[in-house]
Write a protein that holds these residues in place. Structure first.
Motif, PDB file in Angstrom:
ATOM      1  N   ALA A 171       0.835  -1.203   0.000  1.00 52.44           N
ATOM      2  CA  ALA A 171       0.000   0.000   0.000  1.00 52.44           C
ATOM      3  C   ALA A 171       0.870   1.252   0.000  1.00 52.44           C
ATOM      4  O   ALA A 171       0.580   2.240  -0.687  1.00 52.44           O
ATOM      5  CB  ALA A 171      -0.920  -0.009   1.212  1.00 52.44           C
ATOM      6  N   ASN A 172       1.962   1.207   0.758  1.00 58.45           N
ATOM      7  CA  ASN A 172       2.888   2.345   0.783  1.00 58.45           C
ATOM      8  C   ASN A 172       3.514   2.565  -0.590  1.00 58.45           C
ATOM      9  O   ASN A 172       3.656   3.702  -1.058  1.00 58.45           O
ATOM     10  CB  ASN A 172       3.981   2.105   1.814  1.00 58.45           C
TER      11      ASN A 172
ATOM     12  N   ALA B 213       2.265   1.938  -3.451  1.00 55.93           N
ATOM     13  CA  ALA B 213       1.286   2.527  -4.367  1.00 55.93           C
ATOM     14  C   ALA B 213       1.222   4.039  -4.185  1.00 55.93           C
ATOM     15  O   ALA B 213       1.144   4.798  -5.158  1.00 55.93           O
ATOM     16  CB  ALA B 213      -0.087   1.907  -4.137  1.00 55.93           C
ATOM     17  N   VAL B 214       1.281   4.491  -2.930  1.00 56.01           N
ATOM     18  CA  VAL B 214       1.275   5.934  -2.659  1.00 56.01           C
ATOM     19  C   VAL B 214       2.581   6.556  -3.136  1.00 56.01           C
ATOM     20  O   VAL B 214       2.601   7.667  -3.675  1.00 56.01           O
ATOM     21  CB  VAL B 214       1.052   6.216  -1.164  1.00 56.01           C
TER      22      VAL B 214
ATOM     23  N   GLU C 191       2.348   7.419  -6.637  1.00 54.79           N
ATOM     24  CA  GLU C 191       1.576   8.657  -6.816  1.00 54.79           C
ATOM     25  C   GLU C 191       2.475   9.878  -6.583  1.00 54.79           C
ATOM     26  O   GLU C 191       2.409  10.858  -7.329  1.00 54.79           O
ATOM     27  CB  GLU C 191       0.402   8.697  -5.847  1.00 54.79           C
ATOM     28  N   VAL C 192       3.289   9.799  -5.546  1.00 56.08           N
ATOM     29  CA  VAL C 192       4.205  10.902  -5.232  1.00 56.08           C
ATOM     30  C   VAL C 192       5.177  11.119  -6.386  1.00 56.08           C
ATOM     31  O   VAL C 192       5.391  12.254  -6.838  1.00 56.08           O
ATOM     32  CB  VAL C 192       4.983  10.608  -3.930  1.00 56.08           C
TER      33      VAL C 192
ATOM     34  N   GLU D 229       6.778   7.688   5.784  1.00 54.08           N
ATOM     35  CA  GLU D 229       6.024   6.858   4.858  1.00 54.08           C
ATOM     36  C   GLU D 229       5.546   7.731   3.702  1.00 54.08           C
ATOM     37  O   GLU D 229       5.468   8.959   3.818  1.00 54.08           O
ATOM     38  CB  GLU D 229       4.846   6.203   5.575  1.00 54.08           C
ATOM     39  N   ALA D 230       5.227   7.096   2.591  1.00 57.39           N
ATOM     40  CA  ALA D 230       4.869   7.840   1.388  1.00 57.39           C
ATOM     41  C   ALA D 230       3.655   8.742   1.611  1.00 57.39           C
ATOM     42  O   ALA D 230       3.601   9.850   1.076  1.00 57.39           O
ATOM     43  CB  ALA D 230       4.607   6.866   0.244  1.00 57.39           C
ATOM     44  N   ALA D 231       2.687   8.287   2.391  1.00 67.53           N
ATOM     45  CA  ALA D 231       1.495   9.102   2.639  1.00 67.53           C
ATOM     46  C   ALA D 231       1.850  10.378   3.391  1.00 67.53           C
ATOM     47  O   ALA D 231       1.243  11.437   3.164  1.00 67.53           O
ATOM     48  CB  ALA D 231       0.457   8.301   3.418  1.00 67.53           C
TER      49      ALA D 231
ATOM     50  N   ARG E 163       3.338  12.679   0.776  1.00 67.76           N
ATOM     51  CA  ARG E 163       2.250  13.179  -0.083  1.00 67.76           C
ATOM     52  C   ARG E 163       1.490  14.307   0.603  1.00 67.76           C
ATOM     53  O   ARG E 163       1.222  15.358  -0.010  1.00 67.76           O
ATOM     54  CB  ARG E 163       1.294  12.044  -0.420  1.00 67.76           C
ATOM     55  N   ASP E 164       1.156  14.133   1.879  1.00 68.11           N
ATOM     56  CA  ASP E 164       0.412  15.161   2.605  1.00 68.11           C
ATOM     57  C   ASP E 164       1.249  16.422   2.806  1.00 68.11           C
ATOM     58  O   ASP E 164       0.730  17.545   2.731  1.00 68.11           O
ATOM     59  CB  ASP E 164      -0.053  14.618   3.958  1.00 68.11           C
TER      60      ASP E 164
END
Length: 221
Positions: free
Chosen positions: A15-16, A18-19, A22-23, A98-100, A103-104
């Protein structure tokens, strides 16, 4: 126990990833080159960032994401004083970014004005390398006072990076650090790794490091 745990870990990392994709896509769409800077505490990540920003022709086109395990935002403030747009991430005790999170944090930066994004990961030689952030290059900053055995003790970290910075080389005459032994350990794990020996204190070797960043990010003079 392991038959339950392993799939869960793989699912979280997937899941990480995949984010992270996106980044990377968001960075590529804007022509932003990104670095994930990893190191143990005290290796000199923030000092290297400050010295780098001071030598770049357009620090105002640099974004910084500084990660730490608490609310203390001193590193982000140092990056901002050096001329970058900086965002602090409090991981809430997690030993890695983490990637999220990235991203944030990117949503708080003026991405359309940036050419370079540097992510200062949490000081740790164990967890960060397992978590993709979407950066174009993973950079490990080692330092002479840490000792010459780190490639042998943390092989996953040294084998999973694209660039190695050896900081505080001015301290070599005053330590038992065996540079040949250290390099042999690195070479066994990551043959031909791009390496920059330097000193943030004396600024020896900084020119080569900064020139590499300029060539990668398009920071023309």
């Amino acid at each position: 126990m392991s038959s339950i745990r392993v799939p869960v870990v793989e699912k979280v990392l997937s899941a990480n990833d995949a984010v992270a994709a996106e980044v990377r896509a968001a960075l590529d769409a804007r022509g932003i080159f990104s670095l994930n800077l990893m190191a143990s505490p005290g290796a000199g990540k923030t000092s290297l960032i400050e010295r780098t920003l001071a030598r770049l022709p357009h620090p105002e086109t640099v974004g910084m994401i500084n990660g730490d395990t608490n609310e203390f935002a001193g590193d982000a403030e140092r990056s901002q004083r050096a001329g970058a747009y900086a965002v602090h991430i409090n991981t809430g005790g997690k030993c890695h970014l983490e990637a999220a999170m990235v991203r944030d944090a990117m949503a708080l930066l003026p991405l359309d004005s940036l050419r370079l994004l540097m992510v200062e990961n949490v000081g740790n030689l164990v967890c960060p390398s397992a978590w993709k952030l979407g950066a174009h290059k993973n950079v490990l900053i080692a330092s002479i006072p840490e000792g010459d055995d780190k490639p042998y003790k943390y092989p996953r970290m040294y084998s999973g990076v694209d660039v190695l910075v050896i900081n505080k080389i001015d301290l070599l005459p005053y330590t038992d650090f065996r540079l040949d032994y250290f390099r042999s350990g690195v070479e066994a794990l990551n043959p031909g790794l791009v390496t920059f020996p330097l000193s943030c204190r004396t600024q020896e070797g900084l020119d080569s490091w900064v020139e590499w960043i300029r060539s990668q990010s398009g920071q023309a003079a």
